[in-house]
Design an enzyme around this catalytic site. Structure first.
Site, PDB file in Angstrom:
ATOM      1  N   ARG A 161       0.790  -1.233   0.000  1.00 36.91           N
ATOM      2  CA  ARG A 161       0.000   0.000   0.000  1.00 36.91           C
ATOM      3  C   ARG A 161       0.821   1.280   0.000  1.00 36.91           C
ATOM      4  O   ARG A 161       0.255   2.359   0.054  1.00 36.91           O
ATOM      5  CB  ARG A 161      -1.003  -0.026   1.171  1.00 36.91           C
ATOM      6  CG  ARG A 161      -2.227  -0.803   0.815  1.00 36.91           C
ATOM      7  CD  ARG A 161      -3.277  -0.821   1.899  1.00 36.91           C
ATOM      8  NE  ARG A 161      -3.610  -2.197   2.103  1.00 36.91           N
ATOM      9  CZ  ARG A 161      -3.003  -3.005   2.975  1.00 36.91           C
ATOM     10  NH1 ARG A 161      -2.149  -2.542   3.813  1.00 36.91           N
ATOM     11  NH2 ARG A 161      -3.307  -4.254   3.015  1.00 36.91           N
ATOM     12  N   GLU A 223      -5.372 -13.564  10.278  1.00 36.04           N
ATOM     13  CA  GLU A 223      -6.054 -14.767   9.804  1.00 36.04           C
ATOM     14  C   GLU A 223      -5.105 -15.962   9.772  1.00 36.04           C
ATOM     15  O   GLU A 223      -5.514 -17.093   9.516  1.00 36.04           O
ATOM     16  CB  GLU A 223      -6.654 -14.527   8.411  1.00 36.04           C
ATOM     17  CG  GLU A 223      -7.984 -13.811   8.445  1.00 36.04           C
ATOM     18  CD  GLU A 223      -7.873 -12.359   8.892  1.00 36.04           C
ATOM     19  OE1 GLU A 223      -6.881 -11.693   8.518  1.00 36.04           O
ATOM     20  OE2 GLU A 223      -8.752 -11.879   9.631  1.00 36.04           O
ATOM     21  N   ASP A 351     -14.167  -9.831  12.292  1.00 37.10           N
ATOM     22  CA  ASP A 351     -13.100  -9.248  11.469  1.00 37.10           C
ATOM     23  C   ASP A 351     -13.246  -7.729  11.382  1.00 37.10           C
ATOM     24  O   ASP A 351     -12.935  -7.129  10.368  1.00 37.10           O
ATOM     25  CB  ASP A 351     -13.081  -9.886  10.067  1.00 37.10           C
ATOM     26  CG  ASP A 351     -11.784  -9.610   9.318  1.00 37.10           C
ATOM     27  OD1 ASP A 351     -10.831  -9.084   9.923  1.00 37.10           O
ATOM     28  OD2 ASP A 351     -11.742  -9.909   8.106  1.00 37.10           O
ATOM     29  N   ILE A 590      -7.874  -8.968  -1.962  1.00 40.65           N
ATOM     30  CA  ILE A 590      -8.868  -9.960  -1.561  1.00 40.65           C
ATOM     31  C   ILE A 590      -9.967 -10.041  -2.610  1.00 40.65           C
ATOM     32  O   ILE A 590     -10.663 -11.046  -2.748  1.00 40.65           O
ATOM     33  CB  ILE A 590      -9.469  -9.620  -0.183  1.00 40.65           C
ATOM     34  CG1 ILE A 590     -10.353 -10.750   0.327  1.00 40.65           C
ATOM     35  CG2 ILE A 590     -10.246  -8.324  -0.220  1.00 40.65           C
ATOM     36  CD1 ILE A 590      -9.635 -12.038   0.582  1.00 40.65           C
ATOM     37  N   HIS A 663      -7.580 -18.389  -5.513  1.00 38.26           N
ATOM     38  CA  HIS A 663      -8.113 -18.862  -6.793  1.00 38.26           C
ATOM     39  C   HIS A 663      -9.590 -18.562  -6.999  1.00 38.26           C
ATOM     40  O   HIS A 663     -10.118 -18.843  -8.068  1.00 38.26           O
ATOM     41  CB  HIS A 663      -7.840 -20.362  -6.949  1.00 38.26           C
ATOM     42  CG  HIS A 663      -6.384 -20.672  -7.108  1.00 38.26           C
ATOM     43  ND1 HIS A 663      -5.702 -20.462  -8.291  1.00 38.26           N
ATOM     44  CD2 HIS A 663      -5.462 -21.119  -6.228  1.00 38.26           C
ATOM     45  CE1 HIS A 663      -4.425 -20.802  -8.130  1.00 38.26           C
ATOM     46  NE2 HIS A 663      -4.257 -21.194  -6.880  1.00 38.26           N
ATOM     47  N   MET A 702       2.888 -20.426  -5.403  1.00 44.59           N
ATOM     48  CA  MET A 702       2.059 -21.598  -5.118  1.00 44.59           C
ATOM     49  C   MET A 702       2.898 -22.623  -4.354  1.00 44.59           C
ATOM     50  O   MET A 702       3.677 -23.373  -4.948  1.00 44.59           O
ATOM     51  CB  MET A 702       1.529 -22.178  -6.434  1.00 44.59           C
ATOM     52  CG  MET A 702       0.727 -23.463  -6.298  1.00 44.59           C
ATOM     53  SD  MET A 702      -0.808 -23.265  -5.355  1.00 44.59           S
ATOM     54  CE  MET A 702      -1.259 -24.998  -5.150  1.00 44.59           C
TER      55      MET A 702
HETATM   56 CA    CA Z   1      -8.682  -9.367   9.097  1.00 42.90          CA
END
Ligand code: CA
Length: 736
Positions: A161, A223, A351, A590, A663, A702
């Site tokens: 960011r 998370e 969250d 996200i 994905h 991956m």
């Molecule tokens: Ca979070």
């Protein structure tokens, strides 16, 4: 997870191709895991540069309005430019001055810096670019060579960011946890320190800030089961000065950190269970984005993120406020000493990060001039605090919310008991969703209008405690049901699945606590905001339009299609008296989980175009054609199914436990990570195992997932993806 919300809108357009259960899965996951006034020409530009203390420039940023010295321009983080050349009368003449195509199709969330005619941008994988700001000539670029395997630690793509500037240096926090100082003229590294325990799920995506000679950097990973903290390093040498942990560690163990005293005195008793351990979630409370600073009060404000695990049952025995998660904390920037805090969401289970940007302003409230801090965090309430004392002045919902019903006499939210899904064991349909009503995209506040401009998301989430929850070694762990077949299809759940989320730009009057105007934006998310003393508000949309609004009334005055979705915030600066607007364009984060912006609806996933664009009055540059789409296309003949229904179902559950974060929900990718339905590896079971189990593509990000899944499950994921590919191609579902 910084997350957007409900993907129903995006997925609804796919309804004609996909059977109902697939949509249900997709929608469930959407809700589960997504879960001054003078111009450069009138201000001497260089007066501060030679003032003897180059480091103090940000504290006096209004003396050099041509520059954008820190991620929010000033320590007040208002994303408000004093420049006036571009205004409501002439903004229609705004045109492209130059563009630069970045070397990645991953997500872009960076707010640029502009210092003395040089534009500094950052991009996915923590890379830094320096441009001649007027011409767009690339002066240097820096690649910290983040190992690809780090990607699995990122909840929300390999984004960055922004950078920090201080005394001839540029600072960047890297995804793998380093803080690096670069020579601002050459891009050469000056020092680099590792700020995290690499054995844990820490990442850095936020911009550093520099205050009084200390570079401040937090991290993300709630998370992933980490314990949040912020660290100060000497800006010249990289030496560690202090560290403040936002949540307590194991009881009885000191950290020898600035936070020891306050955690022992105040925070520890607000926790229960074994939150500090890997089986308890680690606590969370990561400082992954927001900081502000008041030079007069000498107070640093940090925005603290959500709890880990989300479900309080599994982290804190269903009890406690869990300080300092979901809080604003004020610290002394020289020592890290605690001064005050305000917890916005006690015992957070949704969250609800408090990591959205905090704007410092002086406002007259009830006849008294107050130094205030303004924030519109994920939980949907616009807060005004006295920033000297932390006193709560007001909290006003700016969207529909249902997790609380007001404040008690101690300014504590009166919680809706039904929202405590960890205790009740019942489904909770929460609004805002875990994406929040406002995520990391910066809001802005205009000095002239006194309005705050908030990128709003209006959405809902389905929370249900997972009775069989067991943390996985890799990927996200939150403790709620992520397998759609475990959700009861009650009318409330079905209504939540069908809920149509929206996004809009909201102009909010903090004094009257009312909406001034709003502008609808496409679909469920929109971009960060810039406002200027030219009476303008700039914001991008995920359809790729950069739009200029009249700051007073929201009239749309200009727009330009940038060729790819816009999430990041623009900035404004001037070179030789000419004003520019710059931004980094690109889809990802996200939001990749959502299956692509609506503009792609007709063509399906395609390669995202990531670019730096700069605009000026009468700019005449042409936007280059997008690079050739390298996304594998759907094959006319999908692979044959090799598995039975129970195996496909096992694969579906495993996929939605871990894989969807990159994905996409129900295997529908937005082009950041590959759309697996179109992968050539689907037809080759041993090649599939070499990648998914053994990590053959680790350098692309991956890793192998043997730690998470048995080979049987890994094969089952292939069966599930094949099933999705077959359904996409119009084949009938596998039945027995
Ligand atoms: Ca979070």
């Amino acid at each position: 997870m910084t997350s957007p919300g409900n993907a129903c809108t995006l997925l609804a357009r796919k309804a004609r191709q996909l059977p109902r259960d697939i949509l249900l899965i997709a929608a469930t996951f959407a809700v589960v895991l997504i879960t001054p006034g003078a111009d450069a020409a009138t201000h001497g530009p260089a007066s501060l540069k030679s003032a003897g203390n180059a480091g103090q420039r940000i504290a006096h940023a209004d003396a050099e309005p041509q520059n954008w010295l820190s991620t929010g321009r000033t320590y007040s983080e208002a994303h408000d430019s004093p420049l006036t050349t571009i205004d409501t009368q002439n903004v229609s003449r705004l045109g492209l001055a130059w563009s630069f195509d970045l070397d990645t199709h991953r997500g872009q969330e960076s707010t640029p810096l502009a210092v003395d005619g040089v534009l500094y941008t950052t991009s996915a994988w923590s890379k830094v670019q320096a441009f001649d700001a007027a011409s767009g000539t690339l002066l240097w670029h820096f690649d910290p060579k983040v190992p690809g395997a780090t990607a699995v630690k990122a909840c929300c793509d390999v984004v960055n960011r922004g950078a920090a500037f201080w005394d001839g240096k540029i600072y960047i926090g890297t995804l793998d946890g380093r803080l690096i100082a670069l020579n601002a003229k050459t891009g050469k590294p000056l020092w680099s320190v590792n700020t995290v325990d690499r054995t844990k799920g820490y990442t850095i995506t936020g911009a550093p800030r520099v205050v009084r000679g200390n570079v401040l950097i937090g991290n993300g990973g709630a998370e992933q089961g980490v314990r949040g903290y912020i660290t100060a390093y000497d800006a010249s040498t990289g030496r560690l000065k202090w560290r403040f942990y936002t949540v307590p560690g194991e009881p009885g163990k000191m950290d020898n950190a600035a936070s020891d005293k306050i955690l022992a005195q105040l925070a520890e008793r607000t926790w229960d269970g074994n939150w500090w351990s890997s089986s308890g979630g680690g606590g969370g409370g990561t400082v992954w984005d927001s900081m502000s600073y008041d030079p007069e009060l000498d107070l640093l404000y940090i925005g603290v993120g959500n709890s880990a695990y989300w479900n309080r049952k599994y982290r804190s025995a269903n009890r406690g406020d869990n300080l300092f998660v979901a809080s604003i904390v004020a610290l002394r920037p020289s020592t890290g000493e605690y001064v005050w805090h305000y917890q916005q969401t006690p015992g957070d289970q949704w969250d609800f990060t408090s990591t959205q940007n905090m704007i410092l302003a002086d406002l007259t409230i009830d006849g008294r001039l107050r130094k205030v801090l303004l924030q519109a965090p994920k939980n949907g309430i616009f807060y005004i605090l006295d920033r000297a004392t932390g006193e709560f002045l007001s909290g006003t919902p700016f969207v529909k919310i249902n997790w609380m019903s007001g404040f008690d006499s101690q300014h504590r939210p009166i919680m809706n008991p039904k929202s405590d899904y960890g205790s009740t064991g019942e489904v909770w349909i929460g609004t805002p969703s875990q994406s929040g009503s406002h995520s990391w995209q910066p809001m802005a506040m205009n000095t002239q209008t006194g309005l705050a401009y908030i990128p709003v998301q209006d959405n809902v989430s389905i929370f249900l405690s997972d009775p069989e929850f067991k943390p996985k070694p890799l990927g996200v762990n939150v403790g709620i049901v992520t397998d759609p077949v475990k959700l009861p299809l009650t009318p409330d759940v079905l209504a939540a699945i069908k809920f149509q989320p929206t996004s809009y730009l909201l102009a909010w009057n903090p004094i009257t606590k009312t909406e001034a105007w709003r502008a609808a934006t496409p679909s469920v998310v929109n971009g960060g905001v810039l406002t200027t003393a030219g009476g303008l508000v700039f914001q991008g949309t995920i359809d790729g339009d950069l739009i200029a609004y009249d700051a007073v009334n929201g009239a749309k005055l200009w727009s330009f299609n940038c060729g790819s979705a816009i999430l990041a915030a623009p900035i404004s600066f001037a070179v030789n008296g000419r004003q520019y607007i710059s931004l980094v364009v690109g889809w990802g984060g996200i939001y990749s989980m959502l299956g692509g912006p609506p503009a792609w609806g007709k063509t399906g996933p395609r390669t995202n175009t990531s670019r730096v664009l700069t605009f000026t009055l009468d700019g005449k540059a042409a936007l280059p054609a997008p690079p050739e789409d390298s996304t594998p296309r759907r094959t006319a003949v999908p692979p044959a199914q090799f598995a039975d229904v129970s195996t496909i179902t096992m694969g579906q559950t495993a996929y939605h436990r871990t894989c969807l974060v990159c994905h996409g929900i129900a295997t529908i990718s937005a082009g950041g990570a590959p759309d697996l339905r179109h992968s050539a590896t689907l037809v080759d079971g041993s090649l599939w195992r070499s990648i998914v189990a053994d990590g053959a593509l680790v350098n692309n990000g991956m890793v192998g997932f043997r730690e998470n899944f048995s080979l049987r499950e890994i094969d089952a994921i292939r069966a599930y993806v094949i099933e999705q590919a077959r359904l996409e191609a119009g084949e009938s579902p596998t039945v027995h």
